[in-house]
Design a protein around this motif. Structure first.
Motif, mmCIF file in Angstrom:
data_model
loop_
_atom_site.group_PDB
_atom_site.id
_atom_site.type_symbol
_atom_site.label_atom_id
_atom_site.label_comp_id
_atom_site.label_asym_id
_atom_site.label_seq_id
_atom_site.Cartn_x
_atom_site.Cartn_y
_atom_site.Cartn_z
ATOM 1 N N LEU A 147 87.060 23.230 17.826
ATOM 2 C CA LEU A 147 87.061 24.376 18.740
ATOM 3 C C LEU A 147 87.429 23.954 20.159
ATOM 4 O O LEU A 147 88.322 24.546 20.780
ATOM 5 C CB LEU A 147 85.711 25.083 18.727
ATOM 6 C CG LEU A 147 85.636 26.310 19.639
ATOM 7 C CD1 LEU A 147 86.582 27.408 19.154
ATOM 8 C CD2 LEU A 147 84.221 26.831 19.719
ATOM 9 N N LEU A 148 86.767 22.934 20.678
ATOM 10 C CA LEU A 148 87.020 22.549 22.064
ATOM 11 C C LEU A 148 88.419 21.978 22.265
ATOM 12 O O LEU A 148 89.026 22.176 23.317
ATOM 13 C CB LEU A 148 85.957 21.565 22.551
ATOM 14 C CG LEU A 148 84.570 22.179 22.766
ATOM 15 C CD1 LEU A 148 83.565 21.107 23.173
ATOM 16 C CD2 LEU A 148 84.597 23.293 23.781
ATOM 17 N N ASP A 195 75.347 16.156 20.199
ATOM 18 C CA ASP A 195 75.814 14.941 20.892
ATOM 19 C C ASP A 195 77.308 15.012 21.172
ATOM 20 O O ASP A 195 77.769 14.685 22.267
ATOM 21 C CB ASP A 195 75.504 13.694 20.060
ATOM 22 C CG ASP A 195 74.029 13.385 19.945
ATOM 23 O OD1 ASP A 195 73.229 13.960 20.713
ATOM 24 O OD2 ASP A 195 73.659 12.574 19.069
ATOM 25 N N ARG A 196 78.077 15.455 20.162
ATOM 26 C CA ARG A 196 79.531 15.531 20.324
ATOM 27 C C ARG A 196 79.901 16.592 21.343
ATOM 28 O O ARG A 196 80.824 16.393 22.148
ATOM 29 C CB ARG A 196 80.193 15.810 18.964
ATOM 30 C CG ARG A 196 81.672 15.661 18.985
ATOM 31 C CD ARG A 196 82.067 14.198 19.174
ATOM 32 N NE ARG A 196 83.506 14.070 19.051
ATOM 33 C CZ ARG A 196 84.260 13.376 19.869
ATOM 34 N NH1 ARG A 196 83.714 12.684 20.866
ATOM 35 N NH2 ARG A 196 85.547 13.316 19.701
ATOM 36 N N ALA A 197 79.203 17.715 21.336
ATOM 37 C CA ALA A 197 79.471 18.773 22.317
ATOM 38 C C ALA A 197 79.247 18.252 23.728
ATOM 39 O O ALA A 197 80.063 18.486 24.625
ATOM 40 C CB ALA A 197 78.596 19.987 22.045
ATOM 41 N N CYS A 214 82.335 18.048 26.287
ATOM 42 C CA CYS A 214 82.255 18.905 27.480
ATOM 43 C C CYS A 214 82.446 18.076 28.740
ATOM 44 O O CYS A 214 83.115 18.501 29.678
ATOM 45 C CB CYS A 214 80.937 19.664 27.512
ATOM 46 S SG CYS A 214 80.895 21.062 26.372
ATOM 47 N N ARG A 215 81.871 16.880 28.766
ATOM 48 C CA ARG A 215 82.048 15.985 29.919
ATOM 49 C C ARG A 215 83.468 15.443 29.984
ATOM 50 O O ARG A 215 84.113 15.492 31.023
ATOM 51 C CB ARG A 215 81.070 14.814 29.841
ATOM 52 C CG ARG A 215 79.672 15.100 30.269
ATOM 53 C CD ARG A 215 78.849 13.811 30.373
ATOM 54 N NE ARG A 215 78.965 12.948 29.201
ATOM 55 C CZ ARG A 215 78.171 13.014 28.128
ATOM 56 N NH1 ARG A 215 77.216 13.903 28.088
ATOM 57 N NH2 ARG A 215 78.338 12.194 27.113
ATOM 58 N N ALA A 222 77.271 19.664 32.780
ATOM 59 C CA ALA A 222 76.000 19.700 32.069
ATOM 60 C C ALA A 222 76.172 20.440 30.757
ATOM 61 O O ALA A 222 77.054 21.270 30.605
ATOM 62 C CB ALA A 222 74.936 20.399 32.921
ATOM 63 N N GLY A 223 75.306 20.134 29.832
ATOM 64 C CA GLY A 223 75.302 20.840 28.557
ATOM 65 C C GLY A 223 73.920 21.378 28.282
ATOM 66 O O GLY A 223 72.933 20.763 28.663
ATOM 67 N N TRP A 224 73.865 22.529 27.652
ATOM 68 C CA TRP A 224 72.597 23.119 27.274
ATOM 69 C C TRP A 224 72.652 23.402 25.799
ATOM 70 O O TRP A 224 73.663 23.886 25.289
ATOM 71 C CB TRP A 224 72.343 24.431 28.022
ATOM 72 C CG TRP A 224 72.211 24.240 29.482
ATOM 73 C CD1 TRP A 224 71.072 23.938 30.179
ATOM 74 C CD2 TRP A 224 73.250 24.330 30.460
ATOM 75 N NE1 TRP A 224 71.345 23.819 31.510
ATOM 76 C CE2 TRP A 224 72.682 24.064 31.703
ATOM 77 C CE3 TRP A 224 74.613 24.596 30.396
ATOM 78 C CZ2 TRP A 224 73.409 24.072 32.886
ATOM 79 C CZ3 TRP A 224 75.352 24.595 31.563
ATOM 80 C CH2 TRP A 224 74.742 24.341 32.782
#
Length: 176
Positions: free
Chosen positions: A73-74, A128-130, A134-135, A142-144
């Motif tokens: 997706l990303l 973890d992969r997200a 994202c970074r 940041a990730g939530w």
């Protein structure tokens, strides 16, 4: 329908949101004012063709169960992204008698034995992969990770409260 439909309905009832839904097409939502994109999320070529290249304020991912789901997706989402929210599960946490469990509780380090035992571990790897992607790919600082109140393998659990779903909407739509 999964909890995603309730989220979309509540978001659509609020002013100021343009709602786009990626849907496999097998069960269209059919909600007025919602742009539905029929596409298999694992077909990266179709994702790049069918999803418009927009400045996405937020992508709320209800269906990433494996690290590959997040990667596809990303990597394929056209346009820019300000916020990615992965709906996760408390099943990523190791069982413990120390209640309540929270974000600081120990995480699974391997799949659990038995049928469906890899669900929580794969979700944990997806988290973890997200965070990493994202970074690194999307430059999100940041990730939530938002646990789902009713994981698919726990059918006797109650659904998330309306207040909890509204808090997620407020978080996703925050303008900062």
């Amino acid at each position: 329908y999964f909890v995603g439909r309730a989220f979309v309905e509540e978001l659509q009832a609020r002013e100021g949101y343009a709602v786009h839904v990626l849907n496999s097409g097998r069960k269209p939502l059919g909600l007025a004012g919602v742009s539905e994109i029929a596409c298999d999320r694992h077909d990266t070529g179709a994702l790049q063709q069918r999803v418009p290249a927009l400045d996405w304020h937020a992508v709320i991912d209800f269906c990433a169960y494996r690290p590959q789901d997040v990667e596809e997706l990303l990597a394929s989402l056209p346009g820019s992204l300000r916020r990615y929210v992965l709906i996760s599960t408390a099943s990523v946490l190791r069982s413990s008698l120390a209640l309540p469990l929270d974000e600081d509780s120990p995480l699974l380090s391997e799949p659990l034995p038995g049928p469906g035992g890899d669900y929580g571990y794969l979700k944990r790897l997806a988290e973890d992969r997200a965070a990493q992607l994202c970074r690194e790919q999307r430059q999100l600082a940041a990730g939530w990770f938002v646990p789902a109140a009713r994981p698919p393998h726990q059918l006797d659990s109650s659904l998330s409260s309306a207040n909890a779903r509204c808090e997620l909407i407020e978080f996703a739509g925050a303008r900062h």
